[in-house]
Design a protein around this motif. Structure first.
Motif, PDB file in Angstrom:
ATOM      1  N   ILE A   1       5.178   4.571 -17.294  1.00  5.74           N
ATOM      2  CA  ILE A   1       6.445   3.910 -16.985  1.00  5.74           C
ATOM      3  C   ILE A   1       6.122   2.459 -16.677  1.00  5.74           C
ATOM      4  O   ILE A   1       5.255   2.164 -15.844  1.00  5.74           O
ATOM      5  N   LYS A   2       6.827   1.562 -17.334  1.00 10.61           N
ATOM      6  CA  LYS A   2       6.645   0.135 -17.054  1.00 10.61           C
ATOM      7  C   LYS A   2       7.471  -0.237 -15.828  1.00 10.61           C
ATOM      8  O   LYS A   2       8.642   0.127 -15.720  1.00 10.61           O
ATOM      9  N   ILE A   3       6.855  -0.963 -14.921  1.00 11.93           N
ATOM     10  CA  ILE A   3       7.534  -1.447 -13.717  1.00 11.93           C
ATOM     11  C   ILE A   3       8.115  -2.825 -14.044  1.00 11.93           C
ATOM     12  O   ILE A   3       7.406  -3.698 -14.559  1.00 11.93           O
ATOM     13  N   PRO A   4       9.401  -3.058 -13.766  1.00 10.61           N
ATOM     14  CA  PRO A   4      10.009  -4.360 -14.075  1.00 10.61           C
ATOM     15  C   PRO A   4       9.306  -5.503 -13.326  1.00 10.61           C
ATOM     16  O   PRO A   4       8.794  -5.317 -12.220  1.00 10.61           O
ATOM     17  N   GLN A   5       9.326  -6.667 -13.943  1.00  6.07           N
ATOM     18  CA  GLN A   5       8.625  -7.835 -13.398  1.00  6.07           C
ATOM     19  C   GLN A   5       9.069  -8.177 -11.978  1.00  6.07           C
ATOM     20  O   GLN A   5       8.245  -8.458 -11.119  1.00  6.07           O
ATOM     21  N   GLU A   6      10.376  -8.146 -11.707  1.00  3.57           N
ATOM     22  CA  GLU A   6      10.851  -8.515 -10.365  1.00  3.57           C
ATOM     23  C   GLU A   6      10.323  -7.534  -9.310  1.00  3.57           C
ATOM     24  O   GLU A   6      10.010  -7.931  -8.188  1.00  3.57           O
ATOM     25  N   THR A   7      10.196  -6.258  -9.677  1.00  6.73           N
ATOM     26  CA  THR A   7       9.646  -5.254  -8.751  1.00  6.73           C
ATOM     27  C   THR A   7       8.156  -5.506  -8.530  1.00  6.73           C
ATOM     28  O   THR A   7       7.657  -5.407  -7.406  1.00  6.73           O
ATOM     29  N   LYS A   8       7.446  -5.850  -9.602  1.00  7.09           N
ATOM     30  CA  LYS A   8       6.015  -6.165  -9.479  1.00  7.09           C
ATOM     31  C   LYS A   8       5.798  -7.332  -8.519  1.00  7.09           C
ATOM     32  O   LYS A   8       4.849  -7.323  -7.731  1.00  7.09           O
ATOM     33  N   LEU A   9       6.667  -8.334  -8.583  1.00  4.67           N
ATOM     34  CA  LEU A   9       6.507  -9.506  -7.712  1.00  4.67           C
ATOM     35  C   LEU A   9       6.760  -9.159  -6.246  1.00  4.67           C
ATOM     36  O   LEU A   9       6.074  -9.663  -5.352  1.00  4.67           O
ATOM     37  N   ILE A  10       7.718  -8.279  -5.986  1.00  2.93           N
ATOM     38  CA  ILE A  10       7.962  -7.825  -4.611  1.00  2.93           C
ATOM     39  C   ILE A  10       6.756  -7.034  -4.114  1.00  2.93           C
ATOM     40  O   ILE A  10       6.287  -7.217  -2.985  1.00  2.93           O
ATOM     41  N   LEU A  11       6.233  -6.164  -4.963  1.00  2.00           N
ATOM     42  CA  LEU A  11       5.050  -5.381  -4.588  1.00  2.00           C
ATOM     43  C   LEU A  11       3.832  -6.274  -4.381  1.00  2.00           C
ATOM     44  O   LEU A  11       3.006  -6.017  -3.505  1.00  2.00           O
ATOM     45  N   LYS A  12       3.734  -7.343  -5.168  1.00  2.42           N
ATOM     46  CA  LYS A  12       2.626  -8.300  -4.995  1.00  2.42           C
ATOM     47  C   LYS A  12       2.702  -8.932  -3.601  1.00  2.42           C
ATOM     48  O   LYS A  12       1.692  -9.039  -2.897  1.00  2.42           O
ATOM     49  N   GLU A  13       3.893  -9.337  -3.204  1.00  2.00           N
ATOM     50  CA  GLU A  13       4.081  -9.940  -1.878  1.00  2.00           C
ATOM     51  C   GLU A  13       3.716  -8.939  -0.771  1.00  2.00           C
ATOM     52  O   GLU A  13       3.011  -9.270   0.180  1.00  2.00           O
ATOM     53  N   ASN A  14       4.184  -7.696  -0.909  1.00  3.38           N
ATOM     54  CA  ASN A  14       3.850  -6.662   0.070  1.00  3.38           C
ATOM     55  C   ASN A  14       2.349  -6.363   0.080  1.00  3.38           C
ATOM     56  O   ASN A  14       1.766  -6.145   1.136  1.00  3.38           O
ATOM     57  N   ARG A  15       1.744  -6.353  -1.102  1.00  2.00           N
ATOM     58  CA  ARG A  15       0.303  -6.106  -1.205  1.00  2.00           C
ATOM     59  C   ARG A  15      -0.491  -7.160  -0.434  1.00  2.00           C
ATOM     60  O   ARG A  15      -1.446  -6.843   0.264  1.00  2.00           O
ATOM     61  N   GLU A  16      -0.081  -8.412  -0.537  1.00  2.00           N
ATOM     62  CA  GLU A  16      -0.795  -9.481   0.164  1.00  2.00           C
ATOM     63  C   GLU A  16      -0.744  -9.259   1.674  1.00  2.00           C
ATOM     64  O   GLU A  16      -1.722  -9.514   2.373  1.00  2.00           O
ATOM     65  N   ARG A  17       0.383  -8.780   2.165  1.00  2.00           N
ATOM     66  CA  ARG A  17       0.502  -8.500   3.604  1.00  2.00           C
ATOM     67  C   ARG A  17      -0.336  -7.287   3.987  1.00  2.00           C
ATOM     68  O   ARG A  17      -0.945  -7.251   5.045  1.00  2.00           O
ATOM     69  N   LEU A  18      -0.382  -6.274   3.124  1.00  2.00           N
ATOM     70  CA  LEU A  18      -1.188  -5.079   3.390  1.00  2.00           C
ATOM     71  C   LEU A  18      -2.682  -5.395   3.416  1.00  2.00           C
ATOM     72  O   LEU A  18      -3.434  -4.823   4.208  1.00  2.00           O
ATOM     73  N   LYS A  19      -3.106  -6.312   2.550  1.00  2.00           N
ATOM     74  CA  LYS A  19      -4.524  -6.686   2.474  1.00  2.00           C
ATOM     75  C   LYS A  19      -5.058  -7.215   3.805  1.00  2.00           C
ATOM     76  O   LYS A  19      -6.245  -7.105   4.078  1.00  2.00           O
ATOM     77  N   GLU A  20      -4.164  -7.790   4.621  1.00  2.00           N
ATOM     78  CA  GLU A  20      -4.586  -8.381   5.884  1.00  2.00           C
ATOM     79  C   GLU A  20      -5.162  -7.361   6.855  1.00  2.00           C
ATOM     80  O   GLU A  20      -5.994  -7.699   7.679  1.00  2.00           O
ATOM     81  N   PHE A  21      -4.717  -6.104   6.757  1.00  2.00           N
ATOM     82  CA  PHE A  21      -5.209  -5.115   7.716  1.00  2.00           C
ATOM     83  C   PHE A  21      -5.671  -3.802   7.077  1.00  2.00           C
ATOM     84  O   PHE A  21      -6.031  -2.867   7.790  1.00  2.00           O
ATOM     85  N   LEU A  22      -5.694  -3.731   5.764  1.00  2.00           N
ATOM     86  CA  LEU A  22      -6.183  -2.534   5.079  1.00  2.00           C
ATOM     87  C   LEU A  22      -7.362  -2.914   4.172  1.00  2.00           C
ATOM     88  O   LEU A  22      -7.154  -3.423   3.069  1.00  2.00           O
ATOM     89  N   PRO A  23      -8.586  -2.685   4.638  1.00  2.00           N
ATOM     90  CA  PRO A  23      -9.764  -3.097   3.853  1.00  2.00           C
ATOM     91  C   PRO A  23     -10.114  -2.105   2.732  1.00  2.00           C
ATOM     92  O   PRO A  23     -10.907  -1.189   2.921  1.00  2.00           O
ATOM     93  N   PHE A  24      -9.499  -2.306   1.576  1.00  2.00           N
ATOM     94  CA  PHE A  24      -9.881  -1.568   0.371  1.00  2.00           C
ATOM     95  C   PHE A  24     -10.689  -2.526  -0.497  1.00  2.00           C
ATOM     96  O   PHE A  24     -10.454  -3.735  -0.501  1.00  2.00           O
ATOM     97  N   SER A  25     -11.648  -1.991  -1.241  1.00  2.00           N
ATOM     98  CA  SER A  25     -12.541  -2.876  -1.994  1.00  2.00           C
ATOM     99  C   SER A  25     -11.868  -3.500  -3.215  1.00  2.00           C
ATOM    100  O   SER A  25     -12.176  -4.637  -3.562  1.00  2.00           O
ATOM    101  N   ARG A  26     -10.968  -2.772  -3.875  1.00  2.00           N
ATOM    102  CA  ARG A  26     -10.340  -3.314  -5.080  1.00  2.00           C
ATOM    103  C   ARG A  26      -8.837  -3.112  -5.028  1.00  2.00           C
ATOM    104  O   ARG A  26      -8.348  -1.981  -4.995  1.00  2.00           O
ATOM    105  N   TRP A  27      -8.113  -4.215  -5.041  1.00  2.00           N
ATOM    106  CA  TRP A  27      -6.652  -4.176  -5.079  1.00  2.00           C
ATOM    107  C   TRP A  27      -6.207  -4.357  -6.521  1.00  2.00           C
ATOM    108  O   TRP A  27      -6.728  -5.204  -7.243  1.00  2.00           O
TER     109      TRP A  27
END
Length: 188
Positions: A11-37
């Motif tokens: 399933i392709k995720i629409p671009q606008e949804t990907k951008l929202i998830l990108k923003e949320n991902r950046e906030r998650l990275k601050e306190f969730l140490p996973f090796s590859r995002w």
């Protein structure tokens, strides 16, 4: 050097949804140490993983998927919550899932069956629709389950998106983003 490539339908995720998830991902990275995002352009919901696909079988799968999806209507999904796969204290995969959707189950079954008919041997585990966000926990301390509750704070409004495309992707491990759209199947 032989560069192995894989193919999968998703399933392709629409671009606008990907951008929202990108923003949320950046906030998650601050306190969730996973090796590859996962790069936001690579976000998708896998329907059938083909692996290294011989061209005749791939062509057959593409034709079968086209026929199977003919007349299939698009639908709305909502990103629901966060979750993990693997050990509870050291997860392999960090993901976001979607609400229960009969429409998604139908599309998955059509694509999966079309690939089986083309001769592919596919994953036999139950279908668990998700968007992989990151891989491999690297924290100094064990992963805490309560970290999964952060979704409602990050995304207080429901994150709805329209599913109107299934895509055949090809993997390029030496590139970022690593998934290339090969064929797009529009839903009505």
């Amino acid at each position: 050097m032989n560069k192995q490539t894989h193919f999968f339908f998703a399933i392709k995720i629409p671009q606008e949804t990907k951008l929202i998830l990108k923003e949320n991902r950046e906030r998650l990275k601050e306190f969730l140490p996973f090796s590859r995002w996962v790069h936001h352009e690579d976000l998708h919901i896998t329907l059938a993983f083909l692996g290294d696909a011989p061209s005749e079988k791939l062509t057959s799968a593409m034709e079968n998927v086209q026929a199977a999806l003919s007349g299939t209507k698009g639908f709305i999904l909502k990103i629901n919550r966060l979750g993990i796969f693997g050990k509870q204290d050291s997860p392999r995969i960090f993901w976001a899932d979607t609400n229960e959707s009969k429409e998604l189950q139908v599309v998955r079954k059509k694509v999966f069956s079309a690939c089986l008919e083309a001769g592919f041997q596919l994953e036999t585990r139950p279908f668990k629709p998700h968007l992989t966000l990151a891989r491999k926990w690297t924290g100094d301390k064990p992963f805490q389950q309560n970290l999964l509750n952060v979704w409602d704070k990050l995304q207080p409004e429901p994150l709805l998106f329209k599913v109107d495309e299934v895509v055949l992707y090809q993997t390029h491990l030496d590139k970022t983003p690593k998934y290339e759209e090969k064929t797009i199947y529009k839903l009505e």
